[in-house]
Design a protein around this motif. Structure first.
Motif, PDB file in Angstrom:
ATOM      1  N   GLU A  12       0.843  -1.194   0.000  1.00 49.97           N
ATOM      2  CA  GLU A  12       0.000   0.000   0.000  1.00 49.97           C
ATOM      3  C   GLU A  12       0.872   1.236   0.000  1.00 49.97           C
ATOM      4  OE1 GLU A  12      -2.794   0.118   3.266  1.00 49.97           O
ATOM      5  OE2 GLU A  12      -4.242  -1.099   2.168  1.00 49.97           O
ATOM      6  N   LYS A  13       0.361   2.298  -0.559  1.00 44.84           N
ATOM      7  CA  LYS A  13       0.976   3.605  -0.375  1.00 44.84           C
ATOM      8  C   LYS A  13       0.973   3.887   1.130  1.00 44.84           C
ATOM      9  CE  LYS A  13       2.171   7.879  -1.531  1.00 44.84           C
ATOM     10  NZ  LYS A  13       3.466   8.074  -2.218  1.00 44.84           N
ATOM     11  N   GLU A  59      -9.415  -1.818   8.029  1.00 42.79           N
ATOM     12  CA  GLU A  59      -9.883  -3.169   8.336  1.00 42.79           C
ATOM     13  C   GLU A  59     -11.213  -3.123   9.067  1.00 42.79           C
ATOM     14  OE1 GLU A  59      -7.178  -4.626  11.932  1.00 42.79           O
ATOM     15  OE2 GLU A  59      -5.945  -3.899  10.302  1.00 42.79           O
TER      16      GLU A  59
END
Ligand code: MV4
Length: 496
Positions: free
Chosen positions: A201-202, A289
């Motif tokens: 991820e970035k 999440e």
């Protein structure tokens, strides 16, 4: 409605769940390990049964023992609380197979949300904002890895598919470090979760952690109960949570709430859950999440929405429709939760074990303490060192902070070292008071254990000794709390 519910947990959350069960006329069944034989949560329940053993894996993690007890004593449903078996899809399935209602989402939802790649892919397809990234096979092709990372742009965060709570994460600043970081993350994830898959991820620097409380029922209704800001954390351990978030405008709040409901609907979510987001300084938010349980910090939501989340959990688990609609839900005032830990800020926050001596909880209008301890309780190495949660509600954020500081100053805990003085220092920090929060707040702002040089207990002991009649407890403390003489400038005990 259920007649008898087993609480598969200990400590403050078991006490809190028992209270709602009893209000509702439901028999609360407790379970306990050997060290917890005399614990508060056992007495808070109507019945209590032993899980012989000492460690968590011998006791509160033993789904088989718990279900056996439940069957033996005619239990209708099991509330798992948080931690332990609360996000264990096998345990949820075992409950169903035994004809006992698991108070939480379905085993399939628990499993899917445990896989961060499945969660992210599902929600991205549903239109929930996710962090730009890549979840291809990182070990198959080094070239693809490098080119995907280049497309995302550095810094990159390598995350474990089975992770969560920060385990197996690696920040990578440049391409030369990528392959090694991926391998390290894969190894760590394999060892920790038995699943070495990772994704990229970035890396969003210094984000806020803002999460949305969601609730679904078995009839397809889903609502959100607004946000909690949980940016004040240390090593992925939350310390202070609040609602509303000082960062959200009404527009952003509506967007994030809608995104969380979209996510919940995309997976047929039932019962209580939390959709976690990170929020950058520009107001961009990204899904992180889903936590498929009632969370530690649920009381801040309860205090601003005036709803009992455990009661709502029981309603929907019993098949009833949600007891509130989205239109009925509002945020009223501001609530802050502080987690009171038996730990020593001066020794790297090492858990502090021992027997609780004098223990007096603050009380007053708008002050709630959820605790699982009392004078004489043993704080052991076996379980989490969180003793209690102090939750204060005010009309405004300023009022909630003032009240929290007032309450912390009247919290008497002797026998173990606690983070109470540390919490006070965070709450009175100018940047905290401005609401300038992010996940690196504690790492970047020097809030030292130095503030606790003269032990806070010494002030309390002095106050108690100066004619303290035990029956007058804290009113006496209040009256004697203004220090004078050589201790005046110590700053450990601040009187009113
Ligand atoms: C991130 C992030 C920055 N960028 N993902 C930490 C635990 C896990 N839930 C995900 N976490 C993060 N993911 C991207 N792309 C920063 C964190 C993070 C964090 C998130 C929430 C709360 C506290 C945190 C502390 C450090 C890092």
């Amino acid at each position: 409605m259920f007649k008898k519910v087993l609480i598969a947990n200990r400590g403050e959350i078991a006490v809190r769940i028992a209270a709602t069960l009893q209000e509702m006329g439901i028999t609360a069944v407790g379970v306990y390990s050997d060290p917890d034989r005399r614990a508060v949560h056992v007495r808070a329940c109507d019945e209590g049964y032993p899980l012989s053993g000492r460690t968590s894996s011998e006791t509160y993690l033993r789904g088989d023992k718990i279900i056996e007890i439940a069957k033996m004593h005619g239990v209708d449903a099991i509330h798992p609380g948080y931690g332990f078996l609360s996000e264990n899809e096998d345990f949820a399935q075992m409950c169903h197979d035994a004809g006992i209602t698991f108070i939480g989402p379905s085993p399939k939802v628990i499993r899917d949300m445990g896989d961060k790649i499945i969660a992210k892919t599902t929600f991205a397809a549903a239109g929930v904002p996710v962090v730009p990234g890549w979840s291809g096979d990182a070990s198959a092709d080094g070239k693809a890895l490098n080119s995907e990372a280049g497309r995302i742009g550095y810094p990159i965060l390598v995350k474990a598919a089975a992770g969560g709570g920060g385990k197996g994460m690696r920040v990578v600043e440049k391409e030369a470090d990528l392959a090694a970081a991926v391998e390290a993350a894969q190894r760590e994830a394999g060892a920790a979760f038995g699943d070495s898959r990772v994704f990229l991820e970035k890396y969003i620097t210094r984000p806020r952690h803002v999460e949305i409380q969601i609730f679904g029922d078995a009839h397809g209704n889903v609502v959100h109960l607004f946000e909690r800001e949980c940016s004040i954390q240390r090593r992925h351990q939350k310390i202070i949570e609040e609602s509303p978030s000082p960062a959200l405008t009404p527009e952003l709040r509506a967007k994030m709430g809608q995104a969380a409901v979209t996510a919940a609907k995309a997976i047929g979510y039932t019962n209580a859950g939390t959709v976690e987001f990170i929020l950058d300084p520009e107001g961009n938010f990204y899904f992180l999440e889903v936590n498929t349980r009632l969370q530690v910090e649920h009381p801040v939501t309860e205090l601003v929405t005036h709803r009992d989340l455990v009661r709502a959990q029981l309603h929907v688990a019993a098949g009833h429709p949600l007891p509130f609609s989205q239109d009925e839900l509002t945020q009223d005032g501001h609530a802050i939760e502080c987690r009171i830990y038996a730990e020593d800020p001066a020794r790297g926050f090492l858990p502090s074990i021992g027997t609780l001596g004098r223990y007096i909880e603050p009380r007053g209008p708008g002050i709630r303490v959820d605790s699982g301890v009392e004078q004489g309780s043993e704080v052991s190495v076996y379980y989490d060192p969180m003793l209690a949660k102090l939750i204060c509600r005010g009309r405004t954020r300023e009022e909630a902070i003032e009240k929290t500081v007032w309450a912390l100053d009247r919290y008497v805990i002797m026998g173990v070292t606690t983070n109470v003085a540390f919490l006070r220092d965070v709450l009175t920090h100018p940047e905290f008071q401005r609401g300038n929060l992010h996940t690196h707040f504690l790492a970047e702002h020097p809030i030292g254990p130095s503030t606790d040089e003269i032990p806070r207990d010494a002030w309390i002991a002095a106050a108690l000794l100066s004619g303290a009649a035990s029956s007058r407890g804290q009113s006496l403390l209040t009256a004697t709390a203004a220090p004078s003489g050589p201790w005046e400038s110590a700053g450990a005990w601040r009187g009113p």
